[in-house]
Each structure stands twice: as structure tokens, then as C-alpha cells.
Design an enzyme around this catalytic site. Structure first.
Site, PDB file in Angstrom:
ATOM      1  N   SER A 138      41.482  62.712  53.405  1.00  0.00           N
ATOM      2  CA  SER A 138      42.202  63.981  53.196  1.00  0.00           C
ATOM      3  C   SER A 138      43.271  64.153  54.259  1.00  0.00           C
ATOM      4  O   SER A 138      43.145  63.639  55.380  1.00  0.00           O
ATOM      5  CB  SER A 138      41.228  65.159  53.299  1.00  0.00           C
ATOM      6  OG  SER A 138      41.919  66.391  53.290  1.00  0.00           O
ATOM      7  N   TYR A 151      35.009  69.632  58.528  1.00  0.00           N
ATOM      8  CA  TYR A 151      35.440  68.790  57.406  1.00  0.00           C
ATOM      9  C   TYR A 151      36.543  67.834  57.874  1.00  0.00           C
ATOM     10  O   TYR A 151      36.518  66.637  57.581  1.00  0.00           O
ATOM     11  CB  TYR A 151      35.955  69.700  56.289  1.00  0.00           C
ATOM     12  CG  TYR A 151      36.559  69.000  55.089  1.00  0.00           C
ATOM     13  CD1 TYR A 151      35.754  68.381  54.144  1.00  0.00           C
ATOM     14  CD2 TYR A 151      37.939  68.988  54.889  1.00  0.00           C
ATOM     15  CE1 TYR A 151      36.314  67.764  53.023  1.00  0.00           C
ATOM     16  CE2 TYR A 151      38.505  68.379  53.781  1.00  0.00           C
ATOM     17  CZ  TYR A 151      37.687  67.771  52.847  1.00  0.00           C
ATOM     18  OH  TYR A 151      38.247  67.158  51.746  1.00  0.00           O
TER      19      TYR A 151
END
Ligand code: NAP
Length: 245
Positions: A138, A151
Site C-alpha cells: 500500500s 497498518y
């Protein structure tokens, strides 16, 4: 290339990717946690043209189950040449700040399970001297931000791990692709207000399939996230720490 193992196949991005591969007549082996959804997706992929579709359930954090799953995928596909690792959870940052146990669980799901799976897949593909490993990381892994650094750090670990794995695998003819999507409209982000920078899973999937065909190393999807993240990374820490991002 035409035999793909897809881990986290019930993810919206993975399913959209599998649909493109099915239309191209690939053999597919799916893993996910929900057997009913896997069955429905497998049926749909067969109708779309997949040469074969098999599936099994897999909890990604059950590391002891990884080798058996890979053996089954190899048996069903007569040796997979492509593996897509797509599972993940968007961590509740505030909850992780007060619970190390939750933070560890999030890091395990988003990073350590990926390390286990991609390492074991790499061993198999290296022995065959060919193949492609695609992992969805990501843009969040490019720089820690207060709003999602648990995250983000897991994705950062994945990105760095894949960079090393890519170098190691190069001499075996195995291509390792790091996919860095920006904001994608999927169940993971259902609660977020959508705007200009948002993409659909179908366009990210098209980018993934193109990256496999073109043997890319690192892809930002859509492409405009590369300059955006370059700018984000260039902000000095002295300034960055004062921002609310
Ligand atoms: N959406 C975005 O904006 C965005 C941006 C950048 C990167 N990504 C990444 O893209 C990937 C795909 O996400 P998505 O957007 O397609 O979201 P999604 O549709 O919510 O898919 C997430 C998938 O991960 C699976 N999963 C979660 N924990 C698991 C576990 N412990 N074991 C096995 N499977 C597990 C879920 O399975 P269940 O259905 O069983 O829960 C679900 O299929 C993820 O790695 C995510 O981090 C997404």
C-alpha cells in the site's frame, strides 16, 4: 504464465483480478476464509472462462497450514507459475494505540503472514527457475502517519521484504511485484467518504494484470500515487511531525 494461486481471493481487488485472468482462460486456485463466498466466486470465474477453478479455506495467520495449502495448489494447478497475495485488514489505529495485542494481530495479518507465504512461494518458484509473485502492499507503507501507522508499518515491512526478495529471486528468473494502491473503493474502505483520488477495484485489477504481463517491479495504482507519495516522502520530518495526516 497461466496458472495462478490467489490468496485472499474474496478481497474485492483479488476478485476483480481473478475475473480478468478467468476471461483469459487461466487455471486458478483460490484461498480465503469464507467457503461459501469462495464457492460462489469459483462458479462465477468458471462461467467467465477460467480453464479450471479450485479452492480451499485458509486463515492466513495459521502459518502451519501454509505449506500444505501450497502443495494442494501445486497439485491442482500442476504447478502454479503466478501467486497473488491480497488479503489484509485496515487496522483500527486508535484501538491499536491502547492494545499492543491488537497491534500485533494487525501486524501479523498484514505483514508476518505475507512474509511466511511469500517466502514459501519463493522457495517453490526458485526451484522451477521461473514465475511471478505479486503482493498487494500500500502507499500507506511509504511513510508513517499518525492516523494509520500500525497498518502503514505492516505494509512498509512488506514493501521492504519484497525489495530484498526481488533481488534474491532475480537470479532464479522469478519476478517479484510490489503493488501499491492508493484509495480503493472496497469493503475495507466502506466507511470512508469517497472523492477524487478514489479508484475502483476493477481499475486496480487491470493494473495488476498489466504489471504481471510487463514483469514490473513496483507499481503504484493508479500511477498518480507515485508522484504524490514522492512529495509526501520529501517533506522533512521536522515539518511532517506537525501535520495532521
Ligand atoms: N481498499 C484500499 O483502499 C486499499 C489500499 C491499499 C492497499 N489495499 C490492500 O489491498 C488488499 C485487498 O484489500 P481490499 O481493498 O480488496 O479489501 P477487502 O475486499 O476488504 O478484502 C480484504 C480481504 O482480506 C481477507 N482477510 C483478512 N484477514 C484475513 C486473514 N487473517 N486470513 C485470510 N484472509 C484474510 C478478507 O477475508 P474475509 O472476507 O474472510 O474477512 C478479505 O477477503 C489488502 O492487502 C489491502 O491492505 C487496499
Amino acid at each position: 504464465m497461466s496458472r495462478a494461486l490467489i490468496i485472499g481471493a474474496t478481497s474485492a481487488i483479488a476478485e476483480a483480478t481473478a475475473r480478468i485472468l478467468a476471461q483469459r482462460g487461466w487455471h486458478l486456485y483460490l484461498t480465503g476464509r469464507d467457503p461459501q463466498r469462495l464457492e460462489a466466486i469459483a462458479l462465477d470465474l468458471k462461467l467467465r472462462g477460467a480453464a479450471s477453478v479450485n479452492f480451499q479455506t485458509l486463515e492466513a495467520n495459521d502459518f502451519a497450514a501454509h505449506d500444505l495449502m501450497l502443495a494442494r495448489a501445486d497439485a491442482a494447478l500442476h504447478y502454479f507459475d503466478t501467486a497473488l497475495i491480497a488479503h489484509g485488514t485496515l487496522s483500527d489505529q486508535i484501538a491499536c494505540e491502547s492494545s499492543f495485542e491488537l497491534a500485533l494481530q494487525e501486524i501479523t495479518t498484514n505483514a508476518l503472514s505475507v512474509v511466511s507465504l511469500s517466502s514459501r512461494i519463493a522457495t517453490r518458484l526458485a526451484a522451477r527457475h521461473s514465475g511471478t509473485i505479486v503482493v498487494i502492499s500500500s502507499v500507506a507503507g511509504d511513510r508513517g502517519r499518525q492516523s494509520n501507522y500500525v497498518y502503514g508499518c505492516a505494509k512498509s515491512l512488506v514493501t521492504t521484504f519484497l525489495s530484498g526478495l526481488r533481488q534474491r529471486m532475480h537470479k532464479y528468473g522469478v519476478n517479484v511485484i510490489t503493488v501499491k494502491p492508493g484509495f480503493v473503493d472496497t469493503p475495507m474502505t466502506a466507511a470512508f467518504a469517497k472523492g477524487l483520488l478514489w479508484s475502483k477495484p476493477e481499475s486496480v485489477a487491470a493494473g495488476i494484470v498489466s504489471a504481471i504481463a510487463r514483469k514490473r517491479d513496483v507499481v503504484y495504482l493508479p500511477f498518480f500515487w507515485r508522484p504524490i507519495m514522492l512529495m509526501v516522502r520529501l517533506v522533512p520530518e521536522r515539518v511532517f511531525k506537525r501535520l495532521t495526516l
